[in-house]
Design a protein around this motif. Structure first.
Motif, PDB file in Angstrom:
ATOM      1  N   VAL A 176       0.856  -1.182   0.000  1.00 58.66           N
ATOM      2  CA  VAL A 176       0.000   0.000   0.000  1.00 58.66           C
ATOM      3  C   VAL A 176       0.889   1.228   0.000  1.00 58.66           C
ATOM      4  N   LEU A 177       0.624   2.151  -0.903  1.00 57.59           N
ATOM      5  CA  LEU A 177       1.407   3.376  -1.014  1.00 57.59           C
ATOM      6  C   LEU A 177       0.526   4.589  -0.735  1.00 57.59           C
ATOM      7  N   ARG A 178       1.087   5.560   0.009  1.00 53.98           N
ATOM      8  CA  ARG A 178       0.468   6.881   0.153  1.00 53.98           C
ATOM      9  C   ARG A 178       1.536   7.894  -0.224  1.00 53.98           C
ATOM     10  N   PHE A 179       1.137   8.937  -0.942  1.00 57.18           N
ATOM     11  CA  PHE A 179       2.160   9.839  -1.473  1.00 57.18           C
ATOM     12  C   PHE A 179       1.564  11.174  -1.892  1.00 57.18           C
ATOM     13  N   THR A 180       2.430  12.160  -1.973  1.00 58.69           N
ATOM     14  CA  THR A 180       2.095  13.441  -2.604  1.00 58.69           C
ATOM     15  C   THR A 180       3.159  13.812  -3.635  1.00 58.69           C
ATOM     16  N   ASP A 181       4.079  12.891  -3.904  1.00 57.16           N
ATOM     17  CA  ASP A 181       5.132  13.157  -4.886  1.00 57.16           C
ATOM     18  C   ASP A 181       4.652  12.702  -6.269  1.00 57.16           C
ATOM     19  N   SER A 182       5.562  12.363  -7.143  1.00 55.93           N
ATOM     20  CA  SER A 182       5.224  12.045  -8.533  1.00 55.93           C
ATOM     21  C   SER A 182       4.958  10.563  -8.762  1.00 55.93           C
ATOM     22  N   THR A 183       4.691   9.797  -7.711  1.00 59.03           N
ATOM     23  CA  THR A 183       4.505   8.354  -7.856  1.00 59.03           C
ATOM     24  C   THR A 183       3.389   8.020  -8.843  1.00 59.03           C
ATOM     25  N   TYR A 184       2.257   8.709  -8.736  1.00 61.70           N
ATOM     26  CA  TYR A 184       1.125   8.408  -9.633  1.00 61.70           C
ATOM     27  C   TYR A 184       1.533   8.561 -11.093  1.00 61.70           C
ATOM     28  N   GLU A 185       2.199   9.660 -11.412  1.00 63.30           N
ATOM     29  CA  GLU A 185       2.586   9.913 -12.793  1.00 63.30           C
ATOM     30  C   GLU A 185       3.595   8.879 -13.286  1.00 63.30           C
ATOM     31  N   GLU A 186       4.546   8.512 -12.451  1.00 59.87           N
ATOM     32  CA  GLU A 186       5.569   7.540 -12.849  1.00 59.87           C
ATOM     33  C   GLU A 186       4.968   6.155 -13.079  1.00 59.87           C
ATOM     34  N   VAL A 187       4.087   5.745 -12.185  1.00 64.44           N
ATOM     35  CA  VAL A 187       3.487   4.418 -12.313  1.00 64.44           C
ATOM     36  C   VAL A 187       2.581   4.365 -13.535  1.00 64.44           C
ATOM     37  N   LYS A 188       1.774   5.389 -13.711  1.00 64.75           N
ATOM     38  CA  LYS A 188       0.832   5.403 -14.835  1.00 64.75           C
ATOM     39  C   LYS A 188       1.572   5.388 -16.174  1.00 64.75           C
ATOM     40  N   LYS A 189       2.689   6.097 -16.222  1.00 64.48           N
ATOM     41  CA  LYS A 189       3.482   6.149 -17.457  1.00 64.48           C
ATOM     42  C   LYS A 189       4.087   4.784 -17.772  1.00 64.48           C
TER      43      LYS A 189
END
Length: 828
Positions: free
Chosen positions: A134-147
């Motif tokens: 489980v990950l919680r974040f406010t950094d660029s994780t979403y963008e990196e994973v989606k890409k």
């Protein structure tokens, strides 16, 4: 009645304007009502916070294969699986759940942190496998994973996300949603990253986090399993990996506190906190407030009601304030908080009160150490007939109805505020050099647990008391029929005299502290003392006479605690309050220097020098004894790891047995290396006075202290020829080595009648680069000790020398290495 159509024109005009006037009046009234009588927002009512608190999986998901996600010294390798995202809040995705096959590798940049990690893994290197994350974040994780991924149908189990939320709220009691809110409402992009790792190899409850808002160590790895818990690695962020501003978000400059303590111990408070933003974009402000203190309201500078966060006292109850707008770095603000709660101060009976909340009985900074300084204005309202001692200077005191009202003001900015109250009897003294006003407070009556102890001794077997009585039973304490007096007022003057002597001695050695006043107070806990600026808590059992403590078996294994506790706590007026410490990695100086200061005090009052040596033997024993987990404190990690050395593997008593005695030894060794037969401690005094003067009223780091010592070091201490003490600090402060020494010696008389010393000194159990100055003493024929000199030894070496003792005609009784425990070494 005439209709409006039948009314004359002039009257219709008058009625029309009256009607318009009434509409305007009601409109203004409604506006005023909504503006000035608006119901203040309740706790946790911010809609963005509520969205985060109730966040769930959104249905968006991607499949990943051989995807690498690097976060500082941690690397996540997702071999194959699905990553499902949580619903966006304020247009930002702040979490995800992974199901599949993955691996997490962690390589701390520091050798000591790698060693700490091995305590958990018992392996070189760290590589954990997992099937869910489980990950919680406010950094660029979403963008990196989606890409990197390929869109997939959502098929993730929401259970792991709910489990992580339950863990943070009820187990860790850490409000992650409020922390995420800081980044979402702030004007700067966030860099928070948290991974809940369901490990298969080492532990199923692992936590890896990167938080720029932490103080010194922003990267942490820990486990929260009840049977295997601890923080196994902690270090600073690599600034090459993030552009986020690092450090705490605010700095408090002034506190105005109005506090009422009722007879039951219930506390009612109002705090106006003036602070400034340390970084850009601060809008959500975290405060440290005791969890049972429930906030009633928060207002801004213009009286505007502010939204705030505070969950149930049994959950993640941290207190956050949401400001009307984001602040720029350096911008100042003020908030007023009203709060009330029980269990903050407990009524212990007999007019004794115990403040349970020590540093957060008012809204304080988070991560409160003793490195931040603020000014305080305080008003206390307590039951009439009681007395209160508090940090700062007493400005006024009066009885008002059924209350005693006192006003206090800090004479200089201070690290923290505290108080002690009870039915006190007061002794006092004034010193001229240094100028100091000292008071000592002891309660006129005993708390309930002491009265229960007395009744048992008198034959009335009444169960009573709190943990103190339980502690005495655990020690094997068995009250006897002839149990002596348990009154504490009889030894009140003794505490006063000890404080007088300590203040004078420490001023001579360290220079003046920031303060001119000191209050010592009895507190009802038996097993610890605590020091505040100008206020000291002394454990109640200190005030029992030695006969009583012996009957209760409290002197068994006490290692001189009762003689050292008062001078130790007085020393904190210098170490911790005059000179603060920069972070938890520097706290060893505060506790260690206070312990070493107590040894100076013992050498002053004890005529027998063996008592001084016994003190240092006891300190060494604390370091070298194995605890129930089989660990020696000295092996758990370096001093700079601080409280992190305590965990389920090494034992949770490790920190106390490490930073106090080893920190004391560091300063003791520096003193002994600087000591001179002709000038005594003069160089050491100059060193410490320089350190205090330079860092008075601000925080010092370990490296700051090292630089000060290097400024005053003797030529003999320059073992590497670079005027640096890297050799010493690397070995003893940042390292864990422990040398052992052996001396073989004999004496002859030369042709001229002078004594000749033959000696072999062996240093063992160290690395090849280990250097030390090893002191050699002679016990002369009259029994006195003479410091002959110091031998320079490197590595595992034996020195074989013959030394003529010019002018000495009578053979000494013996030659002795390390007589005053000058060097921390094994007792072999």
């Amino acid at each position: 009645m005439s209709s409006l159509a039948e009314t004359p024109r002039s009257n219709r005009f008058l009625l029309h304007n009256c009607f318009r006037l009434l509409v305007m009046i009601f409109t203004v009234a409604a506006f005023c009502s909504s503006s000035f009588s608006q119901t203040p927002p309740g706790p946790n009512s911010d809609p963005t916070y509520q969205a985060l608190r109730n966040v769930a999986l959104s249905g968006e998901a991607v499949n990943v294969t051989n995807f690498e996600l690097k976060r500082d010294a941690g690397n996540f390798h997702f071999r194959s699986g699905t990553i499902c995202f949580v619903a966006p809040v304020q247009g930002r995705v702040t979490g995800a759940v992974f199901k599949g096959d993955g691996e997490f590798a962690l390589t701390p940049p520091d050798e000591n942190e790698q060693k700490s990690l091995r305590l958990l893994t018992k392996e070189n290197g760290f590589s954990e496998t997992f099937n869910q994350l489980v990950l919680r974040f406010t950094d660029s994780t979403y963008e990196e994973v989606k890409k990197a991924g390929i869109a997939a149908a959502s098929g993730c189990d929401p259970g792991p996300l709910k489990d992580s939320q339950h863990t943070t709220r009820f187990k860790l009691k850490d409000n992650y949603e409020a922390r995420i809110l800081e980044d979402l409402l702030g004007s700067e992009s966030g860099a928070l990253f948290v991974a809940f790792i369901h490990g298969k190899h080492y532990n199923g409850e692992e936590l890896f986090s990167i938080d720029p808002r932490e103080g010194r160590d922003q990267v942490r790895f820990s486990t929260y399993d009840e049977n295997k818990s601890g923080e196994w690695a902690s270090f600073a962020m690599s600034h090459t990996d993030s552009k986020a501003a690092v450090g705490r978000s605010i700095r408090i400059r002034h506190q105005q506190l109005d506090t009422t303590i009722e007879k039951s111990g219930n506390l009612i408070g109002k705090a106006t906190t003036e602070a400034s933003a340390r970084i850009d974009g601060v809008r959500v402000v975290p405060f440290n407030l005791f969890h049972t203190l429930r906030v009633r309201s928060v207002t801004g500078e213009n009286g505007q009601a502010l939204a705030f966060i505070q969950e149930d006292k049994n959950e993640d109850a941290q207190f956050f304030v949401i400001l009307p707008k984001a602040l720029a770095a350096g911008e100042q603000f003020a908030v007023t908080t009203e709060y009330e709660g029980k269990e903050v101060v407990t009524n212990e009976g007999g007019g004794n009160y115990f403040p349970v909340a020590r540093q957060n009985w008012y809204p304080n900074e988070t991560h409160t150490g003793f490195g931040e300084y603020a000014s305080y204005d305080m008003t206390f309202r307590i039951p009439k007939g009681m007395k209160i001692a508090a940090t700062g200077v007493l400005v006024s005191e009066k009885d008002d109805g059924g209350q005693n009202v006192s006003v206090w003001k800090s004479e200089v900015p201070q690290t923290v505020a505290g108080f002690s109250l009870g039915k006190f009897k007061v002794e006092e003294a004034k010193l001229e050099k240094p100028e100091y006003f000292i008071q000592s407070f002891a309660n006129e009556e005993s708390p309930d647990w002491v009265q229960a102890l007395q009744r048992r001794a008198e034959g009335d077997d009444v169960a009573g008391g709190r943990s103190n009585l339980g502690m005495l039973r655990a020690r094997g304490g068995k009250p006897e029929d002839t149990l002596g007096t348990l009154s504490t007022t009889g030894l009140n003057k003794k505490a006063l005299v000890e404080a007088e002597l300590a203040v004078q001695l420490y001023t001579e050695y360290f220079g003046p502290s920031l303060f001119k006043h000191l209050q010592l107070t009895q507190q009802t806990a038996c097993n610890f003392g605590q020091s505040w600026p100008e206020l000291i808590w002394i454990p109640i059992c200190y005030y029992f006479d030695t006969t009583v403590r012996h009957q209760l078996r409290m002197d068994w294994g006490d290692r001189g605690y009762w003689k050292a506790v008062t001078p130790h706590e007085v020393a904190h007026q210098w170490w911790g309050h005059t000179v603060g410490f920069g972070s938890g990695r520097d706290q060893w100086m505060s506790e260690g220097f206070a312990d070493m200061s107590a040894s100076l005090y013992l050498s002053l009052i004890e005529k027998n020098p063996s008592k001084f040596i016994t003190f240092w033997n006891d300190e060494r024993d604390l370091l070298l004894e194995r605890n129930a987990e089989g660990f020696r404190a000295i092996d758990a990690g370096p001093l700079t790891m601080g409280y992190r050395t305590s965990n389920s593997r090494t034992g949770f008593d490790t920190t106390r047995r490490l930073i106090y005695p080893k920190g004391a030894y560091i300063l003791h060794m520096i003193r002994m290396m600087m000591h001179d037969n002709r000038t005594g401690d003069q160089r050491f005094k100059e060193t410490m006075q320089d350190f205090v003067k330079t860092y008075s009223g601000r925080a010092a780091t370990t490296e700051d202290f090292k630089a000060t010592v290097e400024k005053h070091m003797t030529p003999e201490m320059d073992l590497e020829g670079n005027h640096k003490l890297d050799w010493f600090f690397n070995q003893y402060v940042y390292g864990t080595e422990l040398p052992s020494y052996k001396l073989d010696s004999s004496f002859d008389v030369g042709a001229d009648g002078d004594v000749i010393l033959h000696m072999k000194i062996t240093q063992a159990n160290v690395s090849d680069k280990f250097h030390m100055l090893v002191p050699l003493y002679l016990e002369l024929a009259d029994g006195s000790m003479f410091a002959l000199g110091r031998a320079r030894i490197a590595g595992n070496t034996t020195i074989d020398q013959t030394v003529p003792l010019k002018g000495l005609k009578t053979k000494p009784r013996r030659a002795v290495l390390n007589y005053y425990d000058d060097v921390l070494a094994s007792a072999d």
